[in-house]
Design a protein around this motif. Structure first.
Motif, PDB file in Angstrom:
ATOM      1  N   SER A   1      -0.997  -9.102   5.734  1.00  0.00           N
ATOM      2  CA  SER A   1      -1.230  -7.702   5.400  1.00  0.00           C
ATOM      3  C   SER A   1      -2.159  -7.560   4.203  1.00  0.00           C
TER       4      SER A   1
ATOM      5  N   LEU B   1      -4.212   0.089   5.693  1.00  0.00           N
ATOM      6  CA  LEU B   1      -2.997   0.770   5.249  1.00  0.00           C
ATOM      7  C   LEU B   1      -2.112   1.217   6.411  1.00  0.00           C
ATOM      8  N   GLY B   2      -2.703   1.486   7.546  1.00  0.00           N
ATOM      9  CA  GLY B   2      -1.939   1.955   8.695  1.00  0.00           C
ATOM     10  C   GLY B   2      -2.858   2.231   9.858  1.00  0.00           C
TER      11      GLY B   2
ATOM     12  N   LYS C   1      -0.758   0.710  -1.100  1.00  0.00           N
ATOM     13  CA  LYS C   1      -0.373  -0.544  -0.454  1.00  0.00           C
ATOM     14  C   LYS C   1       0.018  -0.351   1.012  1.00  0.00           C
ATOM     15  N   ASN C   2       0.337   0.872   1.380  1.00  0.00           N
ATOM     16  CA  ASN C   2       0.750   1.137   2.759  1.00  0.00           C
ATOM     17  C   ASN C   2       0.550   2.613   3.069  1.00  0.00           C
TER      18      ASN C   2
ATOM     19  N   GLU D   1       2.677   4.952   3.583  1.00  0.00           N
ATOM     20  CA  GLU D   1       3.559   5.861   2.853  1.00  0.00           C
ATOM     21  C   GLU D   1       3.003   6.172   1.465  1.00  0.00           C
TER      22      GLU D   1
ATOM     23  N   ASP E   1       2.616   1.522  10.476  1.00  0.00           N
ATOM     24  CA  ASP E   1       2.388   0.869   9.189  1.00  0.00           C
ATOM     25  C   ASP E   1       1.301  -0.205   9.267  1.00  0.00           C
ATOM     26  N   LYS E   2       1.000  -0.806   8.113  1.00  0.00           N
ATOM     27  CA  LYS E   2      -0.124  -1.746   8.028  1.00  0.00           C
ATOM     28  C   LYS E   2       0.127  -3.016   8.843  1.00  0.00           C
ATOM     29  N   ASP E   3       1.386  -3.467   8.917  1.00  0.00           N
ATOM     30  CA  ASP E   3       1.668  -4.664   9.701  1.00  0.00           C
ATOM     31  C   ASP E   3       1.370  -4.431  11.178  1.00  0.00           C
TER      32      ASP E   3
END
Length: 344
Positions: A99, A200-201, A229-230, A232, A271-273
């Motif tokens: 990530s 980020l997403g 970082k993400n 959210e 989400d980023k993952d």
């Protein structure tokens, strides 16, 4: 599972053993056999060359390396961008997980602009051009309260949304393009600029029945990049930004008489993952494309660096292709109609 590929400055695809989460030490081990593996980064020195007349159907933006060798931004610019210290020296600290990996982004459309510029996937060397529909240049409408695109918009190279592949969740096939990116940073970029972004997403847009993923990312050099970082974090620090993004994509074709676009996952950002997983999948589809292991659906795969590709061409052939394009000329005027506001 196929292994992801990166391009070296020697002009070959280098197989990186393991997943995207492979540490920097593994990358350096591979680089020992291939000098300058870390050639790509902020100072990659990719250059662009304009051909034709801006604001006209013959306008093109071609790409070349700092040595002046012409390349395809779709196939020759690498997927991954490695972080480095000053003077181009790779950072010693390895990333902890996939990530945190940075991706290259080719900017097609600067924020606040209207011209629908895009990588010409069906032309040799895939220059950036303005899309044409029914003989007219395309400009996105200004849907109140927005002006043009509300982010820097572009694509991640070496990815492909395969029209032969059906997404497990949405049951839709790919749109036959590299995966799109909305870069939400502070600076307004330029068409053809290559930047390194932090993912980020992602948003699952469905455009006339086709899967059209929209990656949300930020320029790694942006002052806010460390704080975001993400997805959210975006929602908390930028109230309304994500909602405006969904609204923009839902309605932007309505002034052209098209229906509203639909979304997978009820229009919720993943989400980023999840985003990295989708990017990784589209990279695998791209690899099959350039190795002629799948139906290319009209995509021009001519490249100058993919050694395993039957579409590889010489620098001389690439130069000839660019030089055969119209020379750069005067800018054509743009109709005032482009600035019109639409209330949808």
């Amino acid at each position: 599972m196929r292994l992801p590929l990166l391009r070296s400055s020697l002009g070959c695809l280098v197989t990186i053993l393991g997943s995207f989460s492979a540490s920097r030490n593994k990358l350096v081990t591979q680089a020992a056999a291939v000098p300058h593996l870390f050639y790509f980064r902020k100072n990659m020195h990719y250059q662009t060359e304009e051909r034709g007349h801006p604001n006209s159907p013959d306008y093109r933006i071609y790409f070349k390396t700092k040595e002046g060798k012409y390349i395809s931004p779709f196939h020759d610019i690498p997927l991954l961008a490695e972080k480095e210290k000053d003077n181009g020296v790779p950072a010693k600290k390895p990333r902890q997980n996939e990530s945190e990996v940075l991706f290259n982004m080719v900017v097609e459309v600067p924020r606040w602009s209207n011209a629908k510029m895009e990588i010409a996937t069906k032309e040799p060397l895939n220059p950036i051009k303005q899309d044409v529909k029914k003989g007219k240049l395309r400009y996105v409408a200004n849907i109140f309260p927005h002006k043009g695109y509300i982010w820097n918009y572009g694509a991640i190279p070496q990815t492909w949304e395969d029209p032969n592949h059906t997404d497990e969740e949405t049951k839709c096939c790919g749109d036959n393009d590299p995966i799109d990116v909305c870069e939400i940073g502070t600076l307004v970029c330029s068409p053809g600029q290559v930047i390194q972004v932090k993912v980020l997403g992602i948003l699952a847009m469905i455009d006339e029945g086709e899967m059209d993923w929209k990656v949300i990312a930020i320029n790694a050099e942006d002052p806010d990049a460390m704080n975001l970082k993400n997805i959210e974090d975006v929602r908390k620090s930028r109230p309304g930004h994500l909602e405006a993004t969904v609204d923009w994509f839902r309605k932007y074709k309505v002034p052209d008489g098209k229906p509203e676009n639909q979304f997978g996952f009820n229009g919720q950002f993943k989400d980023k993952d999840f985003a990295v997983k989708i990017i990784k999948s589209t990279h695998e589809h791209w690899r099959a494309l350039v190795q002629k292991q799948t139906n290319g659906a009209g995509i021009d795969c001519k490249n100058t660096s993919c050694c395993e590709s039957p579409f590889n061409c010489s620098s001389e052939e690439a130069r000839g292709l660019v030089q055969s394009a119209p020379t750069f000329g005067s800018t054509h005027p743009v109709s005032p109609e482009v600035d019109k506001w639409y209330f949808v």
